[in-house]
Design a protein around this motif. Sequence first.
Motif, short mmCIF file in Angstrom:
data_model
loop_
_atom_site.label_atom_id
_atom_site.label_comp_id
_atom_site.label_asym_id
_atom_site.label_seq_id
_atom_site.Cartn_x
_atom_site.Cartn_y
_atom_site.Cartn_z
N ALA A 125 7.41 5.36 -7.09
CA ALA A 125 8.87 5.32 -6.99
C ALA A 125 9.35 5.66 -5.58
O ALA A 125 10.49 5.35 -5.23
N ALA A 126 8.51 6.24 -4.77
CA ALA A 126 8.91 6.68 -3.44
C ALA A 126 8.74 5.62 -2.35
O ALA A 126 9.12 5.85 -1.21
N LEU A 127 8.20 4.46 -2.68
CA LEU A 127 7.89 3.49 -1.64
C LEU A 127 9.11 3.08 -0.82
O LEU A 127 8.99 2.84 0.38
N ASP A 128 10.26 3.00 -1.44
CA ASP A 128 11.47 2.59 -0.73
C ASP A 128 12.02 3.65 0.21
O ASP A 128 12.90 3.37 1.02
N ASP A 129 11.50 4.87 0.12
CA ASP A 129 12.02 5.98 0.93
C ASP A 129 11.39 6.07 2.32
O ASP A 129 11.75 6.95 3.09
N TYR A 130 10.46 5.16 2.63
CA TYR A 130 9.73 5.25 3.90
C TYR A 130 9.74 3.92 4.63
O TYR A 130 9.80 2.85 4.02
N ASP A 131 9.66 4.00 5.95
CA ASP A 131 9.68 2.81 6.79
C ASP A 131 8.35 2.06 6.77
O ASP A 131 8.33 0.83 6.84
N VAL A 132 7.26 2.82 6.74
CA VAL A 132 5.92 2.23 6.84
C VAL A 132 5.04 2.80 5.73
O VAL A 132 5.04 4.01 5.51
N ILE A 133 4.29 1.93 5.08
CA ILE A 133 3.33 2.34 4.06
C ILE A 133 1.93 2.05 4.57
O ILE A 133 1.64 0.92 4.98
N VAL A 134 1.08 3.06 4.53
CA VAL A 134 -0.32 2.91 4.88
C VAL A 134 -1.09 2.97 3.57
O VAL A 134 -1.20 4.03 2.96
N LYS A 135 -1.59 1.82 3.11
CA LYS A 135 -2.27 1.73 1.83
C LYS A 135 -3.75 2.01 1.99
O LYS A 135 -4.43 1.41 2.82
N SER A 136 -4.26 2.90 1.17
CA SER A 136 -5.70 3.16 1.13
C SER A 136 -6.41 2.00 0.44
O SER A 136 -5.82 1.34 -0.42
N PRO A 137 -7.66 1.76 0.78
CA PRO A 137 -8.39 0.63 0.19
C PRO A 137 -8.49 0.67 -1.34
O PRO A 137 -8.57 -0.36 -1.98
N GLY A 138 -8.46 1.86 -1.93
CA GLY A 138 -8.60 1.97 -3.38
C GLY A 138 -7.34 1.62 -4.16
O GLY A 138 -7.39 1.52 -5.39
N ILE A 139 -6.24 1.41 -3.49
CA ILE A 139 -4.99 1.07 -4.16
C ILE A 139 -4.93 -0.45 -4.31
O ILE A 139 -5.00 -1.18 -3.32
N PRO A 140 -4.78 -0.94 -5.54
CA PRO A 140 -4.74 -2.40 -5.75
C PRO A 140 -3.53 -3.04 -5.07
O PRO A 140 -2.42 -2.54 -5.18
N VAL A 141 -3.76 -4.13 -4.40
CA VAL A 141 -2.65 -4.84 -3.74
C VAL A 141 -1.75 -5.54 -4.74
O VAL A 141 -0.65 -5.97 -4.38
N ILE A 142 -2.17 -5.67 -5.97
CA ILE A 142 -1.39 -6.40 -6.97
C ILE A 142 -0.35 -5.53 -7.68
O ILE A 142 0.40 -6.04 -8.51
N LEU A 143 -0.25 -4.26 -7.33
CA LEU A 143 0.77 -3.41 -7.95
C LEU A 143 2.15 -3.99 -7.64
O LEU A 143 2.47 -4.23 -6.47
N PRO A 144 2.97 -4.21 -8.65
CA PRO A 144 4.29 -4.81 -8.41
C PRO A 144 5.14 -4.03 -7.41
O PRO A 144 5.80 -4.62 -6.56
N GLN A 145 5.10 -2.71 -7.48
CA GLN A 145 5.89 -1.89 -6.55
C GLN A 145 5.42 -2.08 -5.11
O GLN A 145 6.23 -2.10 -4.19
N TYR A 146 4.11 -2.19 -4.95
CA TYR A 146 3.57 -2.40 -3.62
C TYR A 146 3.92 -3.80 -3.11
O TYR A 146 4.30 -3.96 -1.94
N GLN A 147 3.83 -4.79 -3.96
CA GLN A 147 4.20 -6.14 -3.58
C GLN A 147 5.67 -6.21 -3.15
O GLN A 147 6.03 -6.87 -2.18
N GLU A 148 6.53 -5.51 -3.88
CA GLU A 148 7.95 -5.47 -3.53
C GLU A 148 8.16 -4.81 -2.17
O GLU A 148 8.95 -5.27 -1.36
N ALA A 149 7.42 -3.74 -1.91
CA ALA A 149 7.52 -3.06 -0.61
C ALA A 149 7.06 -3.99 0.51
O ALA A 149 7.66 -4.02 1.59
N LEU A 150 6.02 -4.76 0.27
CA LEU A 150 5.56 -5.73 1.28
C LEU A 150 6.64 -6.77 1.57
O LEU A 150 6.89 -7.08 2.74
N ARG A 151 7.26 -7.27 0.53
CA ARG A 151 8.34 -8.25 0.73
C ARG A 151 9.50 -7.65 1.51
O ARG A 151 10.19 -8.35 2.24
N ALA A 152 9.70 -6.35 1.37
CA ALA A 152 10.78 -5.67 2.08
C ALA A 152 10.39 -5.33 3.52
O ALA A 152 11.20 -4.81 4.27
N GLY A 153 9.15 -5.62 3.88
CA GLY A 153 8.72 -5.41 5.26
C GLY A 153 8.14 -4.04 5.55
O GLY A 153 8.05 -3.63 6.69
N ARG A 154 7.70 -3.34 4.53
CA ARG A 154 7.13 -1.99 4.75
C ARG A 154 5.66 -2.06 4.95
O ARG A 154 4.80 -2.48 4.58
#
Length: 100
Positions: free
Chosen positions: A71-100
């Motif tokens: 839920a906190a992804l929108d609160d930050y300018d940049v997200i550094v994703k660890s390799p163990g986090i799936p790229v298919i998570l909808p929240q992460y995909q949304e953050a990518l589309r938002a340019g984070r």
Amino acid sequence: MKLSQLHNKSLLVLGLGLEGCSALRFLRSQLPQARLAAADKNSLEQLSAPARELLAEDPRIERRLGPDYLAALDDYDVIVKSPGIPVILPQYQEALRAGR
């Protein structure tokens, strides 16, 4: 993005495994005044001992732990994703589309 471009950004490290902890340590060493946060699906008690120690050593690291960690992804300018986090998570995909 280059390290020099991160000085005025808020940064969230997603995942507190070995890579996430290493990323947090590196970012703090290079950007001592940066707003840093850590997000992980585990609660503080469920994190590894090294992850708990890192958070205890640097109380300025904001904690986003437990079931609502994404839920906190929108609160930050940049997200550094660890390799163990799936790229298919909808929240992460949304953050990518938002340019984070």
